[in-house]
Design a protein around this motif. Structure first.
Motif, short mmCIF file in Angstrom:
data_model
loop_
_atom_site.label_atom_id
_atom_site.label_comp_id
_atom_site.label_asym_id
_atom_site.label_seq_id
_atom_site.Cartn_x
_atom_site.Cartn_y
_atom_site.Cartn_z
N ASP A 42 -2.12 -13.19 -1.21
CA ASP A 42 -2.80 -11.96 -0.78
C ASP A 42 -2.20 -11.50 0.55
O ASP A 42 -1.38 -12.20 1.14
CB ASP A 42 -4.32 -12.13 -0.70
CG ASP A 42 -4.73 -13.12 0.36
OD1 ASP A 42 -4.35 -12.93 1.53
OD2 ASP A 42 -5.41 -14.11 0.03
N GLU A 43 -2.63 -10.35 1.00
CA GLU A 43 -2.01 -9.71 2.16
C GLU A 43 -2.16 -10.52 3.45
O GLU A 43 -1.37 -10.33 4.38
CB GLU A 43 -2.54 -8.28 2.33
CG GLU A 43 -3.96 -8.16 2.88
CD GLU A 43 -5.04 -8.34 1.83
OE1 GLU A 43 -4.74 -8.80 0.71
OE2 GLU A 43 -6.20 -8.03 2.15
N SER A 44 -3.15 -11.41 3.49
CA SER A 44 -3.33 -12.20 4.72
C SER A 44 -2.16 -13.16 4.93
O SER A 44 -1.98 -13.68 6.04
CB SER A 44 -4.65 -12.97 4.66
OG SER A 44 -4.56 -14.02 3.71
N PRO A 71 -3.17 -4.46 -7.29
CA PRO A 71 -4.09 -4.56 -6.14
C PRO A 71 -3.51 -5.37 -4.98
O PRO A 71 -3.69 -5.01 -3.82
CB PRO A 71 -5.33 -5.25 -6.72
CG PRO A 71 -5.22 -5.12 -8.19
CD PRO A 71 -3.77 -5.02 -8.52
N GLU A 74 -0.60 -3.36 -3.36
CA GLU A 74 -1.12 -2.23 -2.58
C GLU A 74 -1.66 -2.72 -1.24
O GLU A 74 -1.43 -2.09 -0.20
CB GLU A 74 -2.22 -1.51 -3.37
CG GLU A 74 -2.66 -0.22 -2.70
CD GLU A 74 -3.72 0.52 -3.50
OE1 GLU A 74 -4.21 -0.03 -4.52
OE2 GLU A 74 -4.07 1.63 -3.10
N ALA A 75 -2.37 -3.84 -1.24
CA ALA A 75 -2.91 -4.38 0.01
C ALA A 75 -1.78 -4.85 0.92
O ALA A 75 -1.84 -4.67 2.14
CB ALA A 75 -3.87 -5.53 -0.30
N CYS A 76 -0.74 -5.43 0.34
CA CYS A 76 0.41 -5.88 1.14
C CYS A 76 1.14 -4.69 1.76
O CYS A 76 1.59 -4.75 2.91
CB CYS A 76 1.38 -6.69 0.29
SG CYS A 76 0.74 -8.31 -0.20
N ALA A 78 0.12 -2.13 2.98
CA ALA A 78 -0.53 -1.64 4.19
C ALA A 78 -0.23 -2.49 5.42
O ALA A 78 -0.45 -2.04 6.54
CB ALA A 78 -2.04 -1.57 3.96
#
Ligand SMILES: Cc1cc2nc3c(=O)[nH]c(=O)nc-3n(C[C@H](O)[C@H](O)[C@H](O)COP(=O)(O)O)c2cc1C
Length: 140
Positions: A42-44, A71, A74-76, A78
């Protein structure tokens, strides 16, 4: 030493094979590489890497896989900022339009795209070389 993430979704293994080749290219060029099915990313985690390769085949109608990959990607998008990014994936029945769409989208989002690689079905020798070169570019 560069720390590179290779994040992919693959339904039938073709993009997964490409992910392994991108990782091999980056390792051969001296990077420390971690490979993640997109469900395990995930983006974290972006901040822990110097460069990221994203792999997704052409799905839908020249689109990214919408349930798992889209999903997370898209989060990455940003949070990637100036992080060097590579895009890769497999396709079959069209001519790679999904990658043109994906690359345009990445540029519109201001991402630092260092390259792309595509493969019709399972990577042949030409695609294998392209994947390894993509990994090498991320390790530079
Ligand atoms: C639901 C679905 C949609 C697809 N849509 C496209 C498409 O729009 N364009 C295309 O060239 N190939 C399309 N394909 C073919 C896949 O991109 C191709 O089989 C690819 O090699 C699959 O990669 P994978 O093994 O990593 O899942 C689609 C395949 C499936 C199952």
């Amino acid at each position: 030493m560069k720390h590179v993430a290779v994040v992919f979704w693959s339904g039938t293994g073709n993009t997964e094979a490409m992910a392994d080749l991108v990782a091999q290219g980056a390792r051969d060029a001296g990077a420390e590489v971690e490979v993640f099915p997109v469900a395990d990313f995930d983006e974290s985690q972006i901040a822990a890497f110097d460069a990221v390769a994203f792999g997704c085949p052409a799905m839908g109608n020249e689109e990214l896989e919408e349930l798992e990959f889209e999903p997370v990607y898209e989060a990455c998008e940003a949070v990637l900022g100036e992080t060097p990014v590579a895009l890769f994936g497999s396709f079959d029945w069209n001519d790679g339009e999904w990658m043109e769409n994906w690359e345009s989208r990445a540029h519109d989002a201001g991402l630092n795209v260092v390259g792309t690689a595509i493969s019709r079905d399972y990577p042949d020798d030409e695609a294998e070389t392209a994947c390894k070169e993509l990994g090498s570019a991320l390790a530079a």
